[in-house]
Write an enzyme that holds these catalytic residues in place. Structure first.
Site, PDB file in Angstrom:
ATOM      1  N   LYS A   1       0.851  -1.367   0.099  1.00 24.24           N
ATOM      2  CA  LYS A   1       0.152   0.124  -0.251  1.00 24.24           C
ATOM      3  C   LYS A   1       0.788   1.093   0.050  1.00 24.24           C
ATOM      4  CE  LYS A   1      -3.794   1.991   2.977  1.00 24.24           C
ATOM      5  NZ  LYS A   1      -4.962   1.784   3.659  1.00 24.24           N
TER       6      LYS A   1
ATOM      7  N   SER B   1      -9.779   1.663   2.537  1.00 27.44           N
ATOM      8  CA  SER B   1      -8.822   2.373   1.699  1.00 27.44           C
ATOM      9  C   SER B   1      -7.579   1.495   1.085  1.00 27.44           C
ATOM     10  CB  SER B   1      -8.188   3.393   2.496  1.00 27.44           C
ATOM     11  OG  SER B   1      -7.310   2.891   3.620  1.00 27.44           O
TER      12      SER B   1
ATOM     13  N   SER C   1     -10.085  -0.892   6.887  1.00 24.34           N
ATOM     14  CA  SER C   1      -9.426  -0.428   5.448  1.00 24.34           C
ATOM     15  C   SER C   1      -8.675  -1.751   5.076  1.00 24.34           C
ATOM     16  CB  SER C   1      -8.324   0.547   5.378  1.00 24.34           C
ATOM     17  OG  SER C   1      -9.139   1.668   5.132  1.00 24.34           O
TER      18      SER C   1
HETATM   19  N1  GLN Z   1     -12.775   3.962   5.849  1.00 16.83           N
HETATM   20  C1  GLN Z   1     -12.707   4.351   7.332  1.00 16.83           C
HETATM   21  C2  GLN Z   1     -12.141   5.932   6.889  1.00 16.83           C
HETATM   22  O1  GLN Z   1     -12.605   6.334   6.217  1.00 16.83           O
HETATM   23  C3  GLN Z   1     -11.389   3.883   7.696  1.00 16.83           C
HETATM   24  C4  GLN Z   1     -10.184   3.694   6.898  1.00 16.83           C
HETATM   25  C5  GLN Z   1      -9.055   3.053   7.378  1.00 16.83           C
HETATM   26  O2  GLN Z   1      -9.049   2.061   7.977  1.00 16.83           O
HETATM   27  N2  GLN Z   1      -8.021   3.441   7.181  1.00 16.83           N
HETATM   28  O3  GLN Z   1     -11.836   6.465   7.809  1.00 16.83           O
END
Ligand code: GLN
Length: 485
Positions: free
Chosen positions: A78, A153, A177
């Site tokens: 990532k 994400s 994420s």
């Molecule tokens: N979707 C969640 C957010 O927007 C979690 C994102 C993540 O785990 N980095 O914060």
């Protein structure tokens, strides 16, 4: 089977038997990327030259009989993980040209274990999102249906694994994420206990929630990756010095007699019928393994999203303060004084979602509001965490859906942040309480979209969690379909 579609353990067996080489695997992966990447866009940057050079060295090792746990295995990273020599962008204009002077600890560990880095995967900007649509490089598409989002994400990592554009990948999980995109792309996503994996070199989003973990094609691969990723690192003050077992040894062991809790709050209204049906079947597969099922209650569940929506942005606003155009990040050229350097650089560098979080976060931390927001959210977080402590006094594992819906359409929720945040309603609690959780495929919708089930365990119980997941995987024997890109 073509090499790119095999698992880590299958490829390692072949390498050991002299049946293939690191170079052949790496070439197969890049060939696959050549064929599908234009449609999927899982990567921000490919590292073909570096990968082939690494593979050539790996083949020397193999010839000498020096085969490490990930020798010859193409891993995607990532783009929130610092890598020396190639940019680490976090999906943001702000860091578009940022090159880290060091490798993240997990990158070092993977390299030391023989992994070959295929490239840096797409992510929502600074990991803020659930669809990989907030990346400044444009969205990643779900390999199962390219009109749909892959989740986020770590959507690039999940899509890359699902589309066989790598053998395994690494993501980060602040509110879901790793697990949410894994679920929506039909792969395994594992979020370890807070403190088990070093975050040194992971660009911080919300420091009390962030964890790094693997996305893989099966549970055994997740265990192999965790063997490499877990472990104490003095460079991350939150990293716990604990004995790391060989997680692979727990796979194949019996789970009969285990008590599995089904929290009723996770089956309330609002979850897609087809998701519930698939999870229902997962419960039956668990029973087939001889585990017992019991309904439990996690009474503070209804506060999870609200608490997360205060804590995560608050920590993000503070972590992102360093992106000021001076220490880090894009610097606005036309600025005339210091204040303008800050404001113009941040105005140009950050996208709308990141700005929204910074504003909410700065507000909830500001004088006069801190106690009412951040302070109160922290207290409720403790109650959420205690719900789990209570539940794990009774049960070994907790079972929930990973996501309330299958993959949604690109564009469907970008204009509606609240709807977007709700796609993490089942994953956030594991981050708030620091416990490990895994998402594993449990079926498909009628339209052929994958559905995932989530298993949670007590802190530092990853060995048992993987044992359970492996038993489920075997018993459920979910049809292994492949997306046709
Ligand atoms: N979707 C969640 C957010 O927007 C979690 C994102 C993540 O785990 N980095 O914060």
């Amino acid at each position: 089977m073509e090499l790119h579609s095999l698992t880590i353990h299958e490829l390692q067996d072949m390498i050991r038997a002299g049946g293939t080489t690191a170079t052949r695997i790496t070439e197969a992966v890049f060939q696959r990327i050549g064929a599908v990447e234009p449609k999927v866009h899982a990567y921000i940057r490919l590292m073909k030259e570096e990968a082939l050079a690494q593979a050539a060295l790996a083949d020397e090792d193999i010839k000498r009989g020096d085969i490490k746990p990930l020798t010859g295995i193409g891993v995607a990273l990532k783009d929130l993980l610092c890598t020396r020599g190639v940019p680490t962008t976090c999906g943001s204009r702000m860091l578009q040209n940022y090159i880290s002077p060091y490798d993240a600890t997990v990158v070092e560990k993977l390299a030391a274990a023989g992994a070959i880095f295929i490239g840096k995967t797409n992510t929502d900007e600074f990991a803020m999102g659930s669809s990989t649509e907030t990346s400044c490089f444009g969205p990643t598409r779900n390999p199962w249906d390219t009109d749909r989002i892959p989740g986020g994400s770590s959507g690039g990592s999940a899509a890359a694994v699902a589309a066989d554009e790598c053998i395994a990948a690494v993501g980060s999980d602040t509110g879901g994420s790793i697990r949410q995109p894994a679920s929506l792309c039909g792969v395994i996503g594992f979020k370890p206990t807070y403190g088990l994996v070093s975050r040194f070199g992971l660009v911080a989003f919300a420091s009390s929630l962030d964890q790094i973990g693997p996305l893989t094609k099966d549970v055994e691969d997740a265990a192999i990756m965790m063997n490499v990723l877990a472990g104490y690192d003095p460079r991350d003050a939150t990293c716990v010095a604990t004995q790391i077992p060989d997680y692979r040894k727990f796979l194949g062991r019996d789970i009969s007699g285990w008590l599995v809790g089904i929290p009723k709050e996770y089956f309330a209204e609002g979850t897609d019928r087809e998701v519930l049906d698939a999870v229902e079947k997962a419960v039956q597969s668990v029973e087939k393994c001889g585990a017992r099922i019991t309904e439990i209650s996690l009474p503070h569940t209804k506060y999870c999203v609200a608490v997360y929506c205060i804590i995560a942005p608050a920590e993000a606003s503070s972590n992102l303060a360093r992106m000021d155009g001076i220490r880090y990040g894009l610097r606005a050229k036309e600025a005339r004084d210091l204040a303008e350097v800050y404001t113009k650089s941040r105005t140009d560098g950050f996208g709308a979602e990141v700005k929204r979080r910074i504003i909410i976060g700065a507000y909830s931390l500001s004088a006069g509001y801190r106690d009412a927001y951040y302070g109160k959210a922290s207290q409720v977080r403790t109650l959420i965490s205690r719900d789990f402590d209570e539940a794990f006094r009774e049960c070994d594992i907790i079972l929930t859906p990973t996501t309330p819906t299958p993959a949604f359409k690109i564009g469907e929720k970008v204009e509606n942040p609240l709807q977007m945040y709700l796609s993490d309603m089942f994953t956030i609690s594991a981050n708030l309480s620091g416990i490990p959780a895994i998402s594993i495929p449990c079926g498909y919708t009628h339209a052929g979209l994958p559905v995932g089930v989530q298993f949670l365990a007590g802190r530092f119980e990853e060995a048992r969690l993987l044992q359970f997941a492996a038993a489920f995987e075997k018993s459920a024997a979910v049809e292994k379909r492949r997306p046709v890109v």
